[in-house]
Enzyme design. Structure first.
Site, PDB file in Angstrom:
ATOM      1  N   SER A  69      41.664  44.374  37.455  1.00  0.00           N
ATOM      2  CA  SER A  69      40.461  44.877  38.117  1.00  0.00           C
ATOM      3  C   SER A  69      39.370  45.188  37.101  1.00  0.00           C
ATOM      4  CB  SER A  69      40.811  46.092  38.979  1.00  0.00           C
ATOM      5  OG  SER A  69      39.713  46.492  39.762  1.00  0.00           O
ATOM      6  N   ASP A 104      36.837  42.540  44.083  1.00  0.00           N
ATOM      7  CA  ASP A 104      37.178  43.292  45.290  1.00  0.00           C
ATOM      8  C   ASP A 104      36.296  44.526  45.467  1.00  0.00           C
ATOM      9  OD1 ASP A 104      38.365  44.751  43.259  1.00  0.00           O
ATOM     10  OD2 ASP A 104      40.391  44.673  44.078  1.00  0.00           O
ATOM     11  N   ASP A 122      33.143  43.756  40.468  1.00  0.00           N
ATOM     12  CA  ASP A 122      34.063  43.909  39.336  1.00  0.00           C
ATOM     13  C   ASP A 122      34.756  42.580  39.031  1.00  0.00           C
ATOM     14  OD1 ASP A 122      35.810  43.786  41.484  1.00  0.00           O
ATOM     15  OD2 ASP A 122      37.019  45.496  40.873  1.00  0.00           O
ATOM     16  N   ASP A 148      37.646  41.118  39.377  1.00  0.00           N
ATOM     17  CA  ASP A 148      38.443  40.368  40.352  1.00  0.00           C
ATOM     18  C   ASP A 148      37.798  40.333  41.732  1.00  0.00           C
ATOM     19  OD1 ASP A 148      39.038  43.093  40.811  1.00  0.00           O
ATOM     20  OD2 ASP A 148      40.985  42.591  41.661  1.00  0.00           O
TER      21      ASP A 148
END
Length: 575
Positions: A150, A306, A302, A304
């Site tokens: 993340s 999400d 961010d 990734d």
């Protein structure tokens, strides 16, 4: 002479056997010779699953992300899948982000699954995490893996596990899988891939995912309104560049200014201190571009893809970052209006949030006559609500940490669809001669002005983990009686599953799963929650205060009043 604790030395020596390859043995020997403290950090425990899966620093050792810790997880998961679905031809999907080693780790995980006779769909290149949740459902897989850390610093990576409903692991599967993993030795890992069982996927899934995102995130916005909205977007060197520009273009948004310096995926995240849209510094370059281009809205995601940070113009036309609670309220209200106006609210719908997010979510849901379900931190619990209540329609849900989920086609926070939804809100507001910020103030006037702040204290390493543990013990053993002069009227202890009401003099059981969270409620309506992070070496304090707002002209004065109250609470708690 270097002293290494015997129990750690035993672990280290086990990694210097032929079970482990020469490369990792060489790295361990280097740590023994040069950095015994890092050696201890690398071996003093096993990496654990937190609210977002397993996440940690890359390197050799049981407490690090590497070929063997990932391989052991995957072997244990393979064994569990075979036992849980004994009659099925097993299938899994794997995605990975822009971090160092993510692609290589993704292939290692695919190799282990295939070596166990399990069919693997492996994305050919980096992809957003929400696309993995979508893909595994679309391809009828039994589970899915994302290699990502993340928004953690560059030295981190991680391993998120998704179940066949598209949501992350929840009880009882999580503990059962962990028990299976813990029962294994590293020598049990099957690394020899069956390449016939690994199929690479890419554009065909991208197209379907983007179309579904547009279907779920669009809201009858006129073409003219879309064309008039001036958007600035940054992927912060992450995976969202693979999906969001294309999604916005297909949806009809023609003015999208991308921060070019942050366009290319890069695991070093060279232009930011932290690739976290919760941090104002991460959105600095995007906000500077918005000033140059007269942007109406700024969105940053961010690595990734999400979480998303949203920046809008305030009453003085200045760019300001909305916090996660504010974004969640705007998105939820917008979706509820769409459902109401379409005649889709029948009394069997719900929205969702978490115990540390704004209490305003429940107030808003009640105004629309829909249920608001509240769960633990982490979208896996919202996904579980959808699974547990199939008779109810899920509208949307979020949490304070800059995540939102639109509908149930993805069962995790999804910055692709949420970015489109944010643009729809901004475009429709601009068409009415308003801003998103004014829409937010309107919500405060209707439902009460709720203001929140998050304080995170970072405590790294063994000592830090011990300190965080002690802070939670102290909070339980010596609970606050007053906060900022206001009497504590209720304490919810989610580890003990007990809620104490000091006005009624009663105790109630908390029915949701146990978690290391403590929440204080005070007489003046303040709420203070504290919990250790499940994915980072932090302890977090969530402060929520509220007041009545009569009209827009009182906004600044009321906001200052609430700011002062938060500051007083922080001072009183020595934060």
């Amino acid at each position: 002479m270097i002293y290494i604790k015997p129990e750690i030395l035993d672990r280290v020596n086990s990694w210097l056997t032929p079970v482990f390859d020469e490369k990792i043995q060489k790295e361990i020997k280097h740590l023994i010779a040069s950095n015994p403290k890092d050696l201890e950090e690398s071996f003093y425990k096993d990496l654990e699953f937190g609210t977002g899966g397993m996440r940690g620093i890359m390197g050799p050792g049981t407490n690090r992300i590497n070929k063997y810790t990932l391989g052991k997880n995957t072997q244990g998961l393979s064994n569990y899948l075979k036992a849980y679905f004994p009659d099925d031809a097993l299938k899994v999907a794997i995605a990975y982000d822009c971090r160092h080693n993510s692609k290589a780790f993704g292939k290692i995980v695919a190799d282990v699954f295939s070596a166990n006779g399990i069919k693997v769909y492996l994305f050919e290149d980096l992809r957003p995490t929400p696309e993995l949740s979508f893909a595994l459902k679309y391809l009828n897989c039994h589970c899915g893996i994302v290699l990502t850390a993340s928004h953690n610093p560059p030295e981190y990576n991680g391993y998120k596990v998704y179940w066949q409903d598209g949501g992350q692991l929840v009880p009882p599967q999580d503990k059962e899988i962990v028990n299976e993993i813990n029962s294994l030795s590293y020598s049990d890992i099957a690394f020899d891939a069956n390449l016939n069982l690994i199929e690479y996927i890419g554009k065909e899934i991208d197209d379907i995912f983007i179309n579904e995102s547009i279907k779920n995130g669009s809201a009858n916005t006129s073409s003219e309104a879309k064309e008039n909205l001036n958007i600035v977007f940054t992927s912060l060197h992450g995976t969202s560049i693979m999906s969001i520009p294309e999604t916005l273009q297909r949806a009809g948004y023609t003015s999208v200014n991308i921060v070019e310096e942050q366009r290319n995926p890069n695991g070093d995240f060279p232009t930011v201190t932290s690739p976290n849209p919760e941090e104002p510094e991460a959105l600095k370059m995007a906000m500077e571009l918005a000033e140059k281009t007269n942007g109406d809205i700024v969105i940053g995601t961010d690595p990734d893809c999400d979480r998303l940070g949203v920046v809008v113009r305030n009453l003085e036309n200045e760019l300001v970052i909305l916090n996660g609670n504010q974004t969640m309220m705007l998105m939820t209200d917008f979706l509820l209006k769409q459902w109401r106006n379409s005649g889709k609210i029948k009394g069997k719908e719900f929205v969702a949030s978490t115990i540390v997010s704004t209490p305003m979510m429940s107030v808003l849901a009640e105004a629309y006559n829909v249920e608001c379900k509240i769960g633990l931190t982490g979208f896996k619990w919202i996904a579980k609500m959808i699974k547990d209540f199939p008779e109810l329609d899920f509208i949307g849900g979020g949490e304070e940490s800059f995540g939102y989920m639109v509908g149930d086609f993805v069962r995790d926070k999804d910055a692709v669809t949420s970015t489109l939804l944010a643009c729809e809100i901004a475009a429709q507001a601009k068409e009415k001669g308003k801003t998103m910020y004014e829409e937010l103030i309107d919500l405060y006037i209707k439902h009460g002005f709720y203001k929140e702040r998050l304080i995170s204290l970072t405590k790294k390493g063994i000592e830090g983990a011990t300190e965080i543990q002690q802070m939670m013990i102290d909070a339980r053993e010596h609970p606050l009686k007053k906060v900022n002069g206001s009497k504590v009227i209720r304490i919810e202890d989610y580890q003990l599953s007990i809620a104490k009401d000091f006005i009624e003099g009663t105790e109630q059981s908390i029915e949701i799963p146990k978690s290391n969270v403590l929440i204080y409620y005070t007489e003046d309506g303040s709420k203070i929650a504290l919990r250790p992070s499940g994915t980072e070496p932090k302890i977090k304090f969530y402060i929520s205060v509220n007041a009545k707002l009569v009209n827009m002209s009182d906004f600044e004065q009321t906001e200052q009043f609430l700011e002062n109250r938060i500051e007083a609470i922080l001072k009183d708690m020595n934060l």
